[in-house]
Design a protein around this motif. Structure first.
Motif, mmCIF file in Angstrom:
data_model
loop_
_atom_site.group_PDB
_atom_site.id
_atom_site.type_symbol
_atom_site.label_atom_id
_atom_site.label_comp_id
_atom_site.label_asym_id
_atom_site.label_seq_id
_atom_site.Cartn_x
_atom_site.Cartn_y
_atom_site.Cartn_z
ATOM 1 N N GLU A 1 -12.452 -0.801 -8.017
ATOM 2 C CA GLU A 1 -11.643 -0.092 -7.131
ATOM 3 C C GLU A 1 -10.983 0.459 -7.150
ATOM 4 O OE1 GLU A 1 -11.388 -1.155 -2.249
ATOM 5 O OE2 GLU A 1 -12.521 -2.479 -3.719
ATOM 6 N N LYS A 2 -10.815 2.326 -6.834
ATOM 7 C CA LYS A 2 -9.819 3.293 -6.373
ATOM 8 C C LYS A 2 -8.988 2.821 -6.325
ATOM 9 C CE LYS A 2 -10.014 8.424 -6.531
ATOM 10 N NZ LYS A 2 -8.643 8.052 -7.596
ATOM 11 N N PHE A 3 -7.830 2.672 -6.082
ATOM 12 C CA PHE A 3 -6.324 2.782 -4.908
ATOM 13 C C PHE A 3 -6.258 3.818 -4.251
ATOM 14 C CE2 PHE A 3 -1.894 3.227 -4.494
ATOM 15 C CZ PHE A 3 -1.751 1.469 -4.007
ATOM 16 N N ASN A 4 -6.550 2.757 -2.859
ATOM 17 C CA ASN A 4 -5.890 3.806 -1.395
ATOM 18 C C ASN A 4 -4.799 3.586 -0.789
ATOM 19 O OD1 ASN A 4 -5.691 5.543 -0.061
ATOM 20 N ND2 ASN A 4 -7.617 5.888 1.211
ATOM 21 N N PRO A 5 -3.480 3.748 -0.765
ATOM 22 C CA PRO A 5 -2.646 3.098 0.055
ATOM 23 C C PRO A 5 -2.881 2.667 1.339
ATOM 24 C CG PRO A 5 -1.776 4.809 -0.997
ATOM 25 C CD PRO A 5 -2.711 5.080 -1.519
ATOM 26 N N GLU A 6 -3.889 4.048 1.994
ATOM 27 C CA GLU A 6 -4.128 3.658 3.030
ATOM 28 C C GLU A 6 -4.782 2.059 3.347
ATOM 29 O OE1 GLU A 6 -5.747 7.022 3.947
ATOM 30 O OE2 GLU A 6 -4.207 7.982 4.252
ATOM 31 N N GLN B 1 13.208 0.376 -12.336
ATOM 32 C CA GLN B 1 11.422 -0.114 -13.048
ATOM 33 C C GLN B 1 10.855 -0.550 -10.861
ATOM 34 O OE1 GLN B 1 10.978 -2.820 -15.141
ATOM 35 N NE2 GLN B 1 8.965 -3.623 -14.610
ATOM 36 N N LEU B 2 11.394 -1.030 -10.032
ATOM 37 C CA LEU B 2 11.078 -1.529 -9.781
ATOM 38 C C LEU B 2 11.098 0.096 -7.736
ATOM 39 C CD1 LEU B 2 12.490 -4.923 -8.188
ATOM 40 C CD2 LEU B 2 10.810 -4.316 -9.616
ATOM 41 N N ASN B 3 12.346 0.763 -8.110
ATOM 42 C CA ASN B 3 11.466 2.060 -7.520
ATOM 43 C C ASN B 3 10.720 2.786 -7.327
ATOM 44 O OD1 ASN B 3 13.931 1.939 -6.620
ATOM 45 N ND2 ASN B 3 14.922 3.040 -7.524
ATOM 46 N N LYS B 4 9.539 2.707 -8.574
ATOM 47 C CA LYS B 4 8.676 3.246 -9.455
ATOM 48 C C LYS B 4 7.371 3.238 -8.520
ATOM 49 C CE LYS B 4 10.177 6.338 -12.406
ATOM 50 N NZ LYS B 4 10.197 7.186 -12.677
ATOM 51 N N ILE B 5 7.538 1.531 -8.015
ATOM 52 C CA ILE B 5 6.507 2.046 -7.300
ATOM 53 C C ILE B 5 6.361 2.160 -5.699
ATOM 54 C CG2 ILE B 5 5.686 -0.941 -5.564
ATOM 55 C CD1 ILE B 5 7.337 -2.436 -8.057
ATOM 56 N N TYR B 6 7.574 2.077 -5.002
ATOM 57 C CA TYR B 6 7.536 3.225 -3.841
ATOM 58 C C TYR B 6 6.943 5.150 -4.273
ATOM 59 C CZ TYR B 6 11.319 -0.239 -2.437
ATOM 60 O OH TYR B 6 12.260 -1.115 -1.910
ATOM 61 N N ASP B 7 6.873 5.112 -5.452
ATOM 62 C CA ASP B 7 6.576 6.713 -5.563
ATOM 63 C C ASP B 7 5.389 6.243 -4.839
ATOM 64 O OD1 ASP B 7 8.968 7.111 -5.713
ATOM 65 O OD2 ASP B 7 8.784 7.280 -7.920
ATOM 66 N N TYR B 8 4.336 5.260 -6.213
ATOM 67 C CA TYR B 8 2.972 4.617 -5.828
ATOM 68 C C TYR B 8 2.301 4.535 -4.688
ATOM 69 C CZ TYR B 8 -1.091 4.469 -8.994
ATOM 70 O OH TYR B 8 -2.518 4.671 -9.419
ATOM 71 N N ILE B 9 3.374 3.850 -3.742
ATOM 72 C CA ILE B 9 3.001 3.231 -2.656
ATOM 73 C C ILE B 9 2.851 4.292 -1.415
ATOM 74 C CG2 ILE B 9 2.570 1.633 -0.653
ATOM 75 C CD1 ILE B 9 3.126 -0.180 -3.081
ATOM 76 N N THR C 1 -5.926 -14.060 -9.506
ATOM 77 C CA THR C 1 -5.285 -13.527 -8.285
ATOM 78 C C THR C 1 -6.404 -13.325 -6.849
ATOM 79 O OG1 THR C 1 -4.060 -11.560 -8.395
ATOM 80 C CG2 THR C 1 -2.903 -13.805 -8.089
ATOM 81 N N ASN C 2 -7.520 -13.106 -7.738
ATOM 82 C CA ASN C 2 -8.903 -12.506 -6.700
ATOM 83 C C ASN C 2 -8.093 -11.900 -5.408
ATOM 84 O OD1 ASN C 2 -10.676 -12.861 -5.549
ATOM 85 N ND2 ASN C 2 -10.808 -14.418 -4.015
ATOM 86 N N SER C 3 -7.763 -10.754 -6.880
ATOM 87 C CA SER C 3 -6.467 -9.492 -5.106
ATOM 88 C C SER C 3 -8.068 -8.310 -5.425
ATOM 89 C CB SER C 3 -5.589 -9.018 -5.576
ATOM 90 O OG SER C 3 -5.732 -8.704 -6.934
ATOM 91 N N THR C 4 -7.630 -7.365 -4.530
ATOM 92 C CA THR C 4 -8.177 -6.060 -4.968
ATOM 93 C C THR C 4 -7.522 -4.606 -5.751
ATOM 94 O OG1 THR C 4 -8.939 -6.263 -2.565
ATOM 95 C CG2 THR C 4 -9.606 -4.104 -3.203
ATOM 96 N N HIS C 5 -6.369 -4.866 -5.949
ATOM 97 C CA HIS C 5 -6.120 -4.694 -7.043
ATOM 98 C C HIS C 5 -4.696 -5.085 -7.583
ATOM 99 C CE1 HIS C 5 -8.219 -0.478 -5.309
ATOM 100 N NE2 HIS C 5 -7.930 -1.248 -3.968
ATOM 101 N N LEU C 6 -4.410 -4.927 -9.081
ATOM 102 C CA LEU C 6 -4.001 -5.520 -9.236
ATOM 103 C C LEU C 6 -2.946 -4.145 -10.545
ATOM 104 C CD1 LEU C 6 -2.251 -7.538 -10.577
ATOM 105 C CD2 LEU C 6 -3.846 -7.963 -12.542
ATOM 106 N N MET C 7 -1.319 -4.615 -9.914
ATOM 107 C CA MET C 7 -0.260 -3.304 -10.295
ATOM 108 C C MET C 7 0.991 -3.377 -11.021
ATOM 109 S SD MET C 7 2.595 -1.303 -7.927
ATOM 110 C CE MET C 7 1.433 -0.440 -7.124
#
Length: 193
Positions: free
Chosen positions: A36-41, A173-181, A141-147
């Motif tokens: 599935e394509k990632f969409n933060p919304e 490194q963790l700050n990169k997560i904010y950019d992605y979301i 983990t049975n998740s839709t997305h895995l980052m």
């Protein structure tokens, strides 16, 4: 005589490493693929898979707070000792104890997590870390997305954030997560209760 013993030990180590790599490839082949394509919304619930020591959990508290303030339900999985510092944290919706002392314990941890269906699991392990048990946990983990970081070669990770600066602190490194979301304004300070 000692030279021969050294060569025998070296050959044994090479064989052991080859077998270990072969087993890892077989296990990785069995991983489910997320397409599935990632969409933060579309993300509502997030599991942060920390699964390690207390010090790294302290650093992760700012990520937990910022994700919760952005409107996400934030859950955390880690070793029990690390979860102790999150007991009174109002930004944590729930916690899961992670145990990989044996494969039986690991699969018990996975079984608990699979009852929930998280929209996103964030593997916060450092980009240079490739511990198979922790990757198995995240993959199932049975998740839709895995980052994760630098996991483009593992098919279960449909979001692989490239990060190769091993000289910087883990917070960078963790700050990169904010950019992605797409979280713009975030607080970098630790959030301990």
């Amino acid at each position: 005589m000692s030279r021969i013993m050294w060569e025998i030990k070296f050959i044994r180590k090479k064989i052991k490493l080859y077998i270990s790599n072969l087993l890892n490839r077989i296990v990785m082949f069995s991983f489910p693929k997320r397409k599935e394509k990632f969409n933060p919304e579309n993300i509502k619930s997030i599991l942060i898979a920390r699964n390690d020591k207390i010090g790294d959990m302290v650093v992760t508290t700012s990520l937990i707070k910022n994700l919760a303030l952005a409107g996400y339900d934030v859950y955390v999985s880690s070793q029990q000792s690390s979860l102790e510092i999150l007991k009174k944290n109002p930004y944590v919706k729930g916690t899961f104890s992670y145990n990989d002392y044996s494969y039986k314990d690991l699969f018990e941890s996975i079984k608990k997590i699979r009852k929930f269906h998280f929209d996103l699991v964030i593997d916060t392990r450092p980009f240079y870390s490739f511990e198979m048990k922790k990757i198995i946990f995240c993959a199932f983990t049975n998740s839709t997305h895995l980052m994760g970081f630098n996991k483009s070669n593992v098919k279960s990770y449909n979001i692989s954030i490239p990060y190769y600066n091993n000289d910087s602190h883990i917070t960078n490194q963790l700050n990169k997560i904010y950019d992605y979301i797409n979280i713009q304004n975030y607080d970098k300070s630790y959030d301990l209760y």
